[in-house]
Motif scaffolding. Structure first.
Motif, PDB file in Angstrom:
ATOM      1  N   MET A 134       5.900  -3.117  -5.960  1.00  0.00           N
ATOM      2  CA  MET A 134       5.688  -4.537  -5.689  1.00  0.00           C
ATOM      3  C   MET A 134       4.314  -4.911  -6.221  1.00  0.00           C
ATOM      4  O   MET A 134       3.325  -4.230  -5.937  1.00  0.00           O
ATOM      5  CB  MET A 134       5.755  -4.838  -4.189  1.00  0.00           C
ATOM      6  N   ILE A 135       4.237  -5.993  -7.004  1.00  0.00           N
ATOM      7  CA  ILE A 135       2.975  -6.437  -7.597  1.00  0.00           C
ATOM      8  C   ILE A 135       2.614  -7.808  -7.041  1.00  0.00           C
ATOM      9  O   ILE A 135       3.423  -8.736  -7.088  1.00  0.00           O
ATOM     10  CB  ILE A 135       3.062  -6.487  -9.133  1.00  0.00           C
ATOM     11  N   ILE A 136       1.400  -7.928  -6.507  1.00  0.00           N
ATOM     12  CA  ILE A 136       0.900  -9.189  -5.961  1.00  0.00           C
ATOM     13  C   ILE A 136      -0.330  -9.602  -6.769  1.00  0.00           C
ATOM     14  O   ILE A 136      -1.284  -8.823  -6.898  1.00  0.00           O
ATOM     15  CB  ILE A 136       0.518  -9.055  -4.474  1.00  0.00           C
ATOM     16  N   ASP A 137      -0.311 -10.826  -7.296  1.00  0.00           N
ATOM     17  CA  ASP A 137      -1.412 -11.301  -8.138  1.00  0.00           C
ATOM     18  C   ASP A 137      -2.311 -12.320  -7.453  1.00  0.00           C
ATOM     19  O   ASP A 137      -3.236 -12.844  -8.065  1.00  0.00           O
ATOM     20  CB  ASP A 137      -0.851 -11.936  -9.422  1.00  0.00           C
ATOM     21  N   THR A 138      -2.030 -12.636  -6.204  1.00  0.00           N
ATOM     22  CA  THR A 138      -2.824 -13.648  -5.505  1.00  0.00           C
ATOM     23  C   THR A 138      -3.586 -13.013  -4.346  1.00  0.00           C
ATOM     24  O   THR A 138      -3.157 -11.994  -3.795  1.00  0.00           O
ATOM     25  CB  THR A 138      -1.911 -14.759  -4.961  1.00  0.00           C
ATOM     26  N   ASP A 150       9.938   0.861   0.680  1.00  0.00           N
ATOM     27  CA  ASP A 150      10.429   1.842  -0.306  1.00  0.00           C
ATOM     28  C   ASP A 150       9.777   1.644  -1.666  1.00  0.00           C
ATOM     29  O   ASP A 150      10.430   1.831  -2.708  1.00  0.00           O
ATOM     30  CB  ASP A 150      11.953   1.732  -0.452  1.00  0.00           C
ATOM     31  N   ALA A 151       8.519   1.254  -1.677  1.00  0.00           N
ATOM     32  CA  ALA A 151       7.855   0.945  -2.949  1.00  0.00           C
ATOM     33  C   ALA A 151       6.355   1.207  -2.850  1.00  0.00           C
ATOM     34  O   ALA A 151       5.784   1.268  -1.760  1.00  0.00           O
ATOM     35  CB  ALA A 151       8.097  -0.517  -3.331  1.00  0.00           C
ATOM     36  N   ASP A 152       5.746   1.360  -4.023  1.00  0.00           N
ATOM     37  CA  ASP A 152       4.292   1.301  -4.124  1.00  0.00           C
ATOM     38  C   ASP A 152       3.886  -0.173  -4.107  1.00  0.00           C
ATOM     39  O   ASP A 152       4.684  -1.052  -4.428  1.00  0.00           O
ATOM     40  CB  ASP A 152       3.808   1.936  -5.427  1.00  0.00           C
ATOM     41  N   LEU A 153       2.645  -0.428  -3.748  1.00  0.00           N
ATOM     42  CA  LEU A 153       2.131  -1.788  -3.708  1.00  0.00           C
ATOM     43  C   LEU A 153       0.912  -1.885  -4.610  1.00  0.00           C
ATOM     44  O   LEU A 153      -0.039  -1.113  -4.463  1.00  0.00           O
ATOM     45  CB  LEU A 153       1.753  -2.173  -2.275  1.00  0.00           C
ATOM     46  N   VAL A 154       0.953  -2.826  -5.564  1.00  0.00           N
ATOM     47  CA  VAL A 154      -0.162  -3.072  -6.477  1.00  0.00           C
ATOM     48  C   VAL A 154      -0.655  -4.493  -6.248  1.00  0.00           C
ATOM     49  O   VAL A 154       0.125  -5.447  -6.327  1.00  0.00           O
ATOM     50  CB  VAL A 154       0.260  -2.889  -7.950  1.00  0.00           C
ATOM     51  N   ILE A 155      -1.948  -4.636  -5.958  1.00  0.00           N
ATOM     52  CA  ILE A 155      -2.549  -5.946  -5.729  1.00  0.00           C
ATOM     53  C   ILE A 155      -3.720  -6.108  -6.688  1.00  0.00           C
ATOM     54  O   ILE A 155      -4.606  -5.257  -6.743  1.00  0.00           O
ATOM     55  CB  ILE A 155      -3.015  -6.108  -4.269  1.00  0.00           C
ATOM     56  N   ALA A 167       2.648  -0.243   2.669  1.00  0.00           N
ATOM     57  CA  ALA A 167       3.604   0.242   1.667  1.00  0.00           C
ATOM     58  C   ALA A 167       4.191   1.565   2.131  1.00  0.00           C
ATOM     59  O   ALA A 167       3.502   2.381   2.749  1.00  0.00           O
ATOM     60  CB  ALA A 167       2.927   0.414   0.307  1.00  0.00           C
ATOM     61  N   ASP A 168       5.469   1.770   1.833  1.00  0.00           N
ATOM     62  CA  ASP A 168       6.067   3.076   2.080  1.00  0.00           C
ATOM     63  C   ASP A 168       5.548   4.104   1.078  1.00  0.00           C
ATOM     64  O   ASP A 168       5.578   5.307   1.338  1.00  0.00           O
ATOM     65  CB  ASP A 168       7.589   2.992   1.995  1.00  0.00           C
ATOM     66  N   GLY A 169       5.103   3.629  -0.084  1.00  0.00           N
ATOM     67  CA  GLY A 169       4.493   4.497  -1.081  1.00  0.00           C
ATOM     68  C   GLY A 169       2.981   4.370  -1.061  1.00  0.00           C
ATOM     69  O   GLY A 169       2.377   4.210  -0.006  1.00  0.00           O
ATOM     70  N   SER A 170       2.371   4.406  -2.233  1.00  0.00           N
ATOM     71  CA  SER A 170       0.917   4.297  -2.359  1.00  0.00           C
ATOM     72  C   SER A 170       0.503   2.845  -2.545  1.00  0.00           C
ATOM     73  O   SER A 170       1.317   1.985  -2.880  1.00  0.00           O
ATOM     74  CB  SER A 170       0.419   5.140  -3.542  1.00  0.00           C
ATOM     75  N   ILE A 171      -0.780   2.598  -2.331  1.00  0.00           N
ATOM     76  CA  ILE A 171      -1.343   1.250  -2.466  1.00  0.00           C
ATOM     77  C   ILE A 171      -2.450   1.289  -3.501  1.00  0.00           C
ATOM     78  O   ILE A 171      -3.317   2.160  -3.461  1.00  0.00           O
ATOM     79  CB  ILE A 171      -1.895   0.745  -1.119  1.00  0.00           C
ATOM     80  N   HIS A 172      -2.422   0.331  -4.434  1.00  0.00           N
ATOM     81  CA  HIS A 172      -3.456   0.195  -5.456  1.00  0.00           C
ATOM     82  C   HIS A 172      -4.019  -1.220  -5.371  1.00  0.00           C
ATOM     83  O   HIS A 172      -3.270  -2.188  -5.527  1.00  0.00           O
ATOM     84  CB  HIS A 172      -2.869   0.420  -6.860  1.00  0.00           C
TER      85      HIS A 172
END
Length: 245
Positions: A134-138, A150-155, A167-172
């Motif tokens: 999941m990608i968040i740009d805001t 069930d995903a990594d989280l990218v912010i 996140a169920d996965g890693s966070i960036h």
């Protein structure tokens, strides 16, 4: 006044609910309260009214009976709202239901499933990758909660104080991380948290928490960092090339 006949008095829809696991290793109320007091450090909003699933799998085989209303009240005192009990034996179920809690059978079903064949040992720097991202740009504002199931989280924007990312996965986080970050929310101990500027209030991996009421060491505050789980300890490691071996 005419009523809108097409509008139903109630609607039931599937919603995502994130709950922490309260894993009991002791049923004594005094021992539990002392542990919660030490864990929270007296911070009133440490858990911030999280939903909690009580897991009794850690209790000894000769477990004593549990005073469920008292336990629910104790958790509520520390802003944990108990909603269900996990891994409960049959003899506990009547008392659990009578106290208004649900029986969570998900993890029991998983335990009864055949164990998968062991995977090859990963290289020292390997990291488990979630099935999706999941990608968040805001920017994430105070009071907001983002959950990547069930995903990594990218912010790519700032996570502000009072915000919570899960996140169920890693966070960036490729920006300042100032709120609460919880990776491996479904129990993945290999999950990690990466921040371009480490300023978090709280971090967690697979349910193990670490808070920073007294701030980070000067060499880590506002610096690129990774957070990982080492046994039952959360480690914060610098990502500055000059400080890595």
């Amino acid at each position: 006044m005419l009523k809108n006949k097409s509008r139903k008095p109630i609607e039931i829809k599937i919603a995502t609910v994130v709950a922490v696991s309260a894993i009991l290793h002791d049923a004594d109320p005094m021992a539990l309260e002392a542990a919660l007091q030490e864990m929270t450090g007296g911070v009133a909003d440490f858990f911030d009214n999280e939903f909690a699933v009580i897991d009794v799998s850690g209790l000894p085989p000769d477990r004593t009976s549990i005073d469920w209303p008292q336990l629910i009240g104790l958790l509520k005192k520390y802003q944990l709202n108990a909603v269900a009990v996990r891994n409960a034996p049959a003899e506990m179920e009547a008392g659990i239901i009578a106290s208004g809690l649900s029986i969570d059978n998900v993890s029991v079903a998983r335990q009864e499933a055949p164990a998968p064949a062991p995977a090859p040992a990963p290289a020292p720097v390997a990291q488990k990758v979630a099935a999706s991202t999941m990608i968040i740009d805001t920017p994430i504002r105070a009071g907001q909660r983002i959950y990547a199931r069930d995903a990594d989280l990218v912010i790519t924007a700032t996570v502000n104080n009072g915000a919570e990312i899960i996140a169920d996965g890693s966070i960036h986080v490729y920006a300042p991380l100032r709120g609460r970050a919880l990776a491996g929310a479904s129990g993945d101990t290999s999950a990690r948290i990466f921040a371009a500027s480490m300023e978090a209030e709280l971090v967690s991996i697979a349910g193990i928490y670490r808070t920073f009421e007294n701030g980070l060491p000067p060499e880590q505050k506002g610096q690129p960092a990774q957070i990982r789980l080492s046994g039952d300890r959360i480690d914060v490691l610098s990502l500055n090339s000059a400080s890595r071996n």
